[in-house]
Motif scaffolding. Structure first.
Motif, PDB file in Angstrom:
ATOM      1  N   TYR A   1       1.235  -1.345  -0.230  1.00 55.83           N
ATOM      2  CA  TYR A   1       0.426   0.066   0.240  1.00 55.83           C
ATOM      3  C   TYR A   1       1.242   0.949   0.251  1.00 55.83           C
ATOM      4  CZ  TYR A   1      -3.389   3.652   1.626  1.00 55.83           C
ATOM      5  OH  TYR A   1      -4.575   4.038   1.335  1.00 55.83           O
TER       6      TYR A   1
ATOM      7  N   ASN B   1     -13.792  -2.844   6.554  1.00 57.43           N
ATOM      8  CA  ASN B   1     -12.640  -2.931   5.394  1.00 57.43           C
ATOM      9  C   ASN B   1     -11.997  -4.413   4.980  1.00 57.43           C
ATOM     10  OD1 ASN B   1     -11.826  -4.812   7.379  1.00 57.43           O
ATOM     11  ND2 ASN B   1      -9.575  -3.654   8.261  1.00 57.43           N
ATOM     12  N   ASP B   2     -11.265  -4.308   4.319  1.00 57.61           N
ATOM     13  CA  ASP B   2     -11.407  -5.751   3.801  1.00 57.61           C
ATOM     14  C   ASP B   2     -11.044  -7.329   4.221  1.00 57.61           C
ATOM     15  OD1 ASP B   2     -11.993  -4.922   1.306  1.00 57.61           O
ATOM     16  OD2 ASP B   2      -9.938  -4.580   0.990  1.00 57.61           O
ATOM     17  N   ASP B   3     -10.748  -7.146   5.927  1.00 61.66           N
ATOM     18  CA  ASP B   3     -10.108  -8.192   6.967  1.00 61.66           C
ATOM     19  C   ASP B   3     -11.339  -8.935   7.128  1.00 61.66           C
ATOM     20  OD1 ASP B   3      -7.572  -8.331   6.519  1.00 61.66           O
ATOM     21  OD2 ASP B   3      -7.675  -7.102   7.846  1.00 61.66           O
TER      22      ASP B   3
ATOM     23  N   ASN C   1     -11.093  -1.304   1.079  1.00 62.58           N
ATOM     24  CA  ASN C   1      -9.253  -0.524   0.315  1.00 62.58           C
ATOM     25  C   ASN C   1      -8.814  -1.483  -0.991  1.00 62.58           C
ATOM     26  OD1 ASN C   1      -9.215   0.871   3.037  1.00 62.58           O
ATOM     27  ND2 ASN C   1      -8.624  -1.704   3.986  1.00 62.58           N
TER      28      ASN C   1
ATOM     29  N   ASP D   1      -7.376  -4.325  -0.805  1.00 56.34           N
ATOM     30  CA  ASP D   1      -6.174  -5.129  -0.743  1.00 56.34           C
ATOM     31  C   ASP D   1      -6.072  -6.431  -2.158  1.00 56.34           C
ATOM     32  OD1 ASP D   1      -5.604  -3.850   1.564  1.00 56.34           O
ATOM     33  OD2 ASP D   1      -6.266  -5.440   2.597  1.00 56.34           O
ATOM     34  N   ASP D   2      -4.915  -6.434  -2.402  1.00 51.48           N
ATOM     35  CA  ASP D   2      -4.491  -8.013  -2.913  1.00 51.48           C
ATOM     36  C   ASP D   2      -5.649  -9.383  -2.600  1.00 51.48           C
ATOM     37  OD1 ASP D   2      -3.110  -6.516  -4.114  1.00 51.48           O
ATOM     38  OD2 ASP D   2      -0.641  -7.369  -4.149  1.00 51.48           O
TER      39      ASP D   2
ATOM     40  N   ARG E   1      -0.262  -2.559  -9.919  1.00 49.93           N
ATOM     41  CA  ARG E   1       0.131  -2.166  -8.276  1.00 49.93           C
ATOM     42  C   ARG E   1       1.242  -3.168  -8.656  1.00 49.93           C
ATOM     43  NH1 ARG E   1      -4.745  -3.491  -4.091  1.00 49.93           N
ATOM     44  NH2 ARG E   1      -5.768  -1.849  -4.226  1.00 49.93           N
TER      45      ARG E   1
END
Length: 314
Positions: free
Chosen positions: A41, A220-222, A244, A246-247, A309
């Motif tokens: 990030y 969030n993604d978590d 977010n 995230d990957d 990314r």
């Protein structure tokens, strides 16, 4: 050894900032201190900042501790950079209240401070601008996407962050506003502490009392990934949206497990951070709050974001 490495890094930073070097005096000297440089990030934030610095002919030094939890080390970096007297500081505080004292010193030294990603506590104004995601707007974007695939009267689970986390609260509030307007019923709103395992157990518990949950918005993604796992274990296939991109979330979106995620424009944060720092050096008027934007990610554009990314962080 850690002290030596930190001292060496700051010595190199001082040299790069051109202190005592007449040949570098013509270029604006910018220091960027982030929460860490080890996470993808933040590497993307750096990539945006470096591109903007090169484009605008500025000298940019980038520093950050090994982890986001190294709060004291980050503050020490800020203190040492202050002694080098850069023309401007671009900063993302790991723990904003601890940075109040040192940022006040930058204000007294008339060195402009540009905040990226994370702002300072309410009431503290010794900075030029804060560039970051409008979390309420990001939540609304997620809520709008969820409302399109849910029906009026269906129940949604909202997963909040830890109590007192304003970014997470704003995201969930944004989503709730849109979902309420669409006639979606909030079956439950629970804190999941921004943690995947906590979200897993919270979702399991909610499904016991409210088994007819038909969608999930997570701050969030978590949390989104934890909720997704609990839903799959219970045999439910409902849309889940996080924030977010995230990957891990992008891969889950591509596999069809996660419906979508709201991506923060961290590359743009880096670009704008440098551009606004240079504008501040020139004395130009700058808005106190700048929204760096957000984008909703689905199966259609997840791979493109992963590819971008990979290119920026290689």
């Amino acid at each position: 050894m850690k002290c030596f490495r930190t001292a060496l890094a700051l010595t190199v930073a001082a040299m790069a900032l051109g202190i005592g070097n007449a040949s570098a005096a013509e270029k604006p000297k910018l220091a960027m201190i982030l929460k860490t440089l080890s996470a993808p990030y933040w590497q993307i934030v750096v990539a945006g900042a470096k591109e903007a610095a090169e484009k605008n002919g500025a000298d940019l030094v980038v520093l950050g501790p090994p982890t986001e939890s190294a709060v004291e080390q980050q503050i020490n970096m800020v203190q040492d950079v202050l002694a080098q007297k850069p023309d401007a500081l671009i900063f993302s505080p790991s723990q904003p209240p601890t940075a109040v004292g040192v940022l006040s010193k930058f204000a007294k030294a008339k060195i402009p401070v540009i905040l990226v990603d994370t702002g300072m506590p309410e009431g503290f104004t010794d900075y030029v601008t804060f560039i970051g995601t409008d979390n309420f707007a990001a939540g609304k974007a997620g809520g709008e996407a969820l409302a399109k695939v849910m029906k009026k009267g269906e129940k949604v689970l909202l997963l909040d962050g830890a109590p007192g986390n304003p970014a997470m609260t704003d995201r969930v509030n944004g989503a709730k506003e849109v979902l309420d307007a669409a006639g979606i019923v909030v079956g439950a709103r629970q804190p999941a502490d921004s943690d995947r395992e906590r979200a897993f157990s919270v979702t399991q518990n909610v499904l016991q009392s409210t088994p007819d949950i038909s969608g999930v918005f997570a701050g969030n993604d978590d949390e989104a990934l934890g909720a997704m796992r609990a839903l799959k274990q219970s045999g439910k296939d409902v849309p889940v949206i996080g924030v977010n991109a995230d990957d891990d979330a992008l891969h889950a979106i591509l596999s069809g497990d996660l419906y979508g995620s709201v991506a923060q424009s961290n590359y743009q944060m880096g670009v704008l951070g440098v551009e606004k720092a240079l504008a501040a050096i020139k004395g130009e008027k700058i808005d106190k709050r700048i929204d760096s934007g957000a984008e909703f990610i689905t199966k259609d554009n997840a791979q493109a974001l992963l590819d971008q990314r990979a290119k920026l962080t290689k």
